[in-house]
Write a protein that holds these residues in place. Structure first.
Motif, PDB file in Angstrom:
ATOM      1  N   GLU A  39     -29.830 -24.227 -34.492  1.00 51.06           N
ATOM      2  CA  GLU A  39     -28.760 -24.492 -33.525  1.00 51.06           C
ATOM      3  C   GLU A  39     -28.451 -23.216 -32.744  1.00 51.06           C
ATOM      4  O   GLU A  39     -28.878 -22.133 -33.132  1.00 51.06           O
ATOM      5  N   VAL A  40     -27.721 -23.379 -31.638  1.00 51.97           N
ATOM      6  CA  VAL A  40     -27.391 -22.222 -30.801  1.00 51.97           C
ATOM      7  C   VAL A  40     -25.910 -21.872 -30.831  1.00 51.97           C
ATOM      8  O   VAL A  40     -25.496 -20.946 -30.147  1.00 51.97           O
ATOM      9  N   HIS A  41     -25.109 -22.560 -31.602  1.00 55.85           N
ATOM     10  CA  HIS A  41     -23.688 -22.243 -31.702  1.00 55.85           C
ATOM     11  C   HIS A  41     -23.527 -20.933 -32.472  1.00 55.85           C
ATOM     12  O   HIS A  41     -24.094 -20.760 -33.545  1.00 55.85           O
ATOM     13  N   LYS A  42     -22.737 -20.015 -31.890  1.00 51.56           N
ATOM     14  CA  LYS A  42     -22.615 -18.665 -32.432  1.00 51.56           C
ATOM     15  C   LYS A  42     -21.346 -18.504 -33.271  1.00 51.56           C
ATOM     16  O   LYS A  42     -20.270 -18.882 -32.828  1.00 51.56           O
ATOM     17  N   THR A  43     -21.507 -17.902 -34.425  1.00 50.31           N
ATOM     18  CA  THR A  43     -20.362 -17.515 -35.245  1.00 50.31           C
ATOM     19  C   THR A  43     -19.795 -16.215 -34.663  1.00 50.31           C
ATOM     20  O   THR A  43     -20.462 -15.550 -33.856  1.00 50.31           O
ATOM     21  N   PRO A  44     -18.599 -15.798 -35.052  1.00 53.01           N
ATOM     22  CA  PRO A  44     -18.081 -14.510 -34.572  1.00 53.01           C
ATOM     23  C   PRO A  44     -19.018 -13.344 -34.894  1.00 53.01           C
ATOM     24  O   PRO A  44     -19.226 -12.468 -34.050  1.00 53.01           O
ATOM     25  N   ALA A  45     -19.621 -13.317 -36.064  1.00 56.27           N
ATOM     26  CA  ALA A  45     -20.550 -12.231 -36.413  1.00 56.27           C
ATOM     27  C   ALA A  45     -21.785 -12.247 -35.512  1.00 56.27           C
ATOM     28  O   ALA A  45     -22.260 -11.189 -35.072  1.00 56.27           O
ATOM     29  N   ILE A  46     -22.315 -13.418 -35.220  1.00 55.91           N
ATOM     30  CA  ILE A  46     -23.478 -13.518 -34.334  1.00 55.91           C
ATOM     31  C   ILE A  46     -23.097 -13.088 -32.919  1.00 55.91           C
ATOM     32  O   ILE A  46     -23.888 -12.459 -32.221  1.00 55.91           O
ATOM     33  N   ARG A  47     -21.883 -13.399 -32.483  1.00 56.56           N
ATOM     34  CA  ARG A  47     -21.424 -12.958 -31.155  1.00 56.56           C
ATOM     35  C   ARG A  47     -21.392 -11.428 -31.071  1.00 56.56           C
ATOM     36  O   ARG A  47     -21.755 -10.850 -30.061  1.00 56.56           O
ATOM     37  N   VAL A  48     -20.946 -10.773 -32.125  1.00 53.70           N
ATOM     38  CA  VAL A  48     -20.914  -9.303 -32.143  1.00 53.70           C
ATOM     39  C   VAL A  48     -22.340  -8.757 -32.081  1.00 53.70           C
ATOM     40  O   VAL A  48     -22.633  -7.848 -31.293  1.00 53.70           O
ATOM     41  N   LEU A  49     -23.244  -9.284 -32.907  1.00 58.07           N
ATOM     42  CA  LEU A  49     -24.643  -8.869 -32.877  1.00 58.07           C
ATOM     43  C   LEU A  49     -25.244  -9.104 -31.494  1.00 58.07           C
ATOM     44  O   LEU A  49     -25.951  -8.241 -30.955  1.00 58.07           O
ATOM     45  N   HIS A  50     -24.967 -10.246 -30.912  1.00 60.98           N
ATOM     46  CA  HIS A  50     -25.454 -10.606 -29.574  1.00 60.98           C
ATOM     47  C   HIS A  50     -25.037  -9.542 -28.558  1.00 60.98           C
ATOM     48  O   HIS A  50     -25.861  -9.057 -27.776  1.00 60.98           O
ATOM     49  N   ALA A  51     -23.776  -9.144 -28.563  1.00 57.86           N
ATOM     50  CA  ALA A  51     -23.267  -8.158 -27.611  1.00 57.86           C
ATOM     51  C   ALA A  51     -23.886  -6.782 -27.848  1.00 57.86           C
ATOM     52  O   ALA A  51     -24.263  -6.087 -26.894  1.00 57.86           O
ATOM     53  N   ILE A  52     -24.026  -6.370 -29.110  1.00 51.85           N
ATOM     54  CA  ILE A  52     -24.600  -5.055 -29.431  1.00 51.85           C
ATOM     55  C   ILE A  52     -26.051  -4.964 -28.966  1.00 51.85           C
ATOM     56  O   ILE A  52     -26.457  -3.983 -28.334  1.00 51.85           O
ATOM     57  N   LEU A  53     -26.843  -5.976 -29.266  1.00 44.80           N
ATOM     58  CA  LEU A  53     -28.256  -5.959 -28.870  1.00 44.80           C
ATOM     59  C   LEU A  53     -28.417  -5.995 -27.350  1.00 44.80           C
ATOM     60  O   LEU A  53     -29.288  -5.322 -26.796  1.00 44.80           O
ATOM     61  N   PHE A  54     -27.584  -6.779 -26.684  1.00 42.19           N
ATOM     62  CA  PHE A  54     -27.652  -6.846 -25.222  1.00 42.19           C
ATOM     63  C   PHE A  54     -27.385  -5.476 -24.608  1.00 42.19           C
ATOM     64  O   PHE A  54     -28.154  -4.984 -23.779  1.00 42.19           O
ATOM     65  N   GLU A  55     -26.308  -4.832 -25.014  1.00 50.30           N
ATOM     66  CA  GLU A  55     -25.946  -3.535 -24.442  1.00 50.30           C
ATOM     67  C   GLU A  55     -26.918  -2.434 -24.851  1.00 50.30           C
ATOM     68  O   GLU A  55     -27.188  -1.522 -24.073  1.00 50.30           O
ATOM     69  N   GLY A  56     -27.473  -2.519 -26.046  1.00 45.75           N
ATOM     70  CA  GLY A  56     -28.461  -1.529 -26.472  1.00 45.75           C
ATOM     71  C   GLY A  56     -29.689  -1.530 -25.585  1.00 45.75           C
ATOM     72  O   GLY A  56     -30.215  -0.465 -25.225  1.00 45.75           O
ATOM     73  N   GLY A  57     -30.151  -2.696 -25.196  1.00 44.96           N
ATOM     74  CA  GLY A  57     -31.294  -2.800 -24.290  1.00 44.96           C
ATOM     75  C   GLY A  57     -31.001  -2.190 -22.934  1.00 44.96           C
ATOM     76  O   GLY A  57     -31.836  -1.484 -22.351  1.00 44.96           O
ATOM     77  N   LEU A  58     -29.813  -2.427 -22.421  1.00 43.68           N
ATOM     78  CA  LEU A  58     -29.446  -1.851 -21.122  1.00 43.68           C
ATOM     79  C   LEU A  58     -29.285  -0.336 -21.198  1.00 43.68           C
ATOM     80  O   LEU A  58     -29.648   0.379 -20.254  1.00 43.68           O
ATOM     81  N   LEU A  59     -28.778   0.168 -22.282  1.00 48.97           N
ATOM     82  CA  LEU A  59     -28.589   1.607 -22.449  1.00 48.97           C
ATOM     83  C   LEU A  59     -29.911   2.356 -22.304  1.00 48.97           C
ATOM     84  O   LEU A  59     -29.987   3.392 -21.638  1.00 48.97           O
TER      85      LEU A  59
END
Length: 158
Positions: free
Chosen positions: A69-89
């Motif tokens: 499934e694609v529904h995100k838990t709060p922990a998955i949302r945090v991981l999602h944001a960290i990985l996204f910003e790490g790639g841009l950095l």
């Protein structure tokens, strides 16, 4: 999963709202001219918009494969944001140092601060977006997803 049209709306909204908040705040915090922060923000926004689309598509496909499934838990949302910003950095560090004529270390410190801002912003924006435009509980008709539209969800057999 989200349709192509929904992903495009998501990416454009994210970048426009983020840019309107970033440029004046970064100009004030870092002491550079508004036009410099605006240009950095605009270029970064274009790159990030493409990354946003690709990254979210890859993240959702990975979630489907790993969790079903694609529904995100709060922990998955945090991981999602960290990985996204790490790639841009990784992409932005050298270009920011060059454009502002600052050291890589100073650009790193600035990028960490900006990434922190965008990480919090991404968490809030994505959560709010999912509340305003909720995911369908069942897969949409495949014939309608190519154009970014969808009809009522199909009923899953019980």
């Amino acid at each position: 999963m989200r349709t192509t049209g929904d992903r495009i709306r998501h990416a454009i909204g994210f970048e426009l709202i983020g840019l309107m908040a970033f440029a004046p705040l970064a100009s004030w915090v870092f002491g550079f001219a508004l036009h410099q922060m605006g240009l950095i923000g605009a270029v970064a926004s274009l790159i990030a918009a493409g990354w946003n689309y690709v990254y979210n598509l890859m993240f959702d496909k990975t979630m489907l494969r790993l969790r079903g499934e694609v529904h995100k838990t709060p922990a998955i949302r945090v991981l999602h944001a960290i990985l996204f910003e790490g790639g841009l950095l990784i992409v932005f560090l050298p270009s920011v140092a060059w454009y502002l004529d600052i050291s890589l270390f100073d650009a790193f410190v600035m990028d960490i601060a900006v990434a922190g801002f965008y990480m919090v912003y991404a968490l809030i924006y994505n959560w709010a977006y999912d509340l305003v435009f909720p995911l369908p509980r069942h897969a949409p008709d495949a014939s309608n997803t190519a154009l970014g539209t969808q009809t009522a969800p199909r009923q899953c057999p019980e």
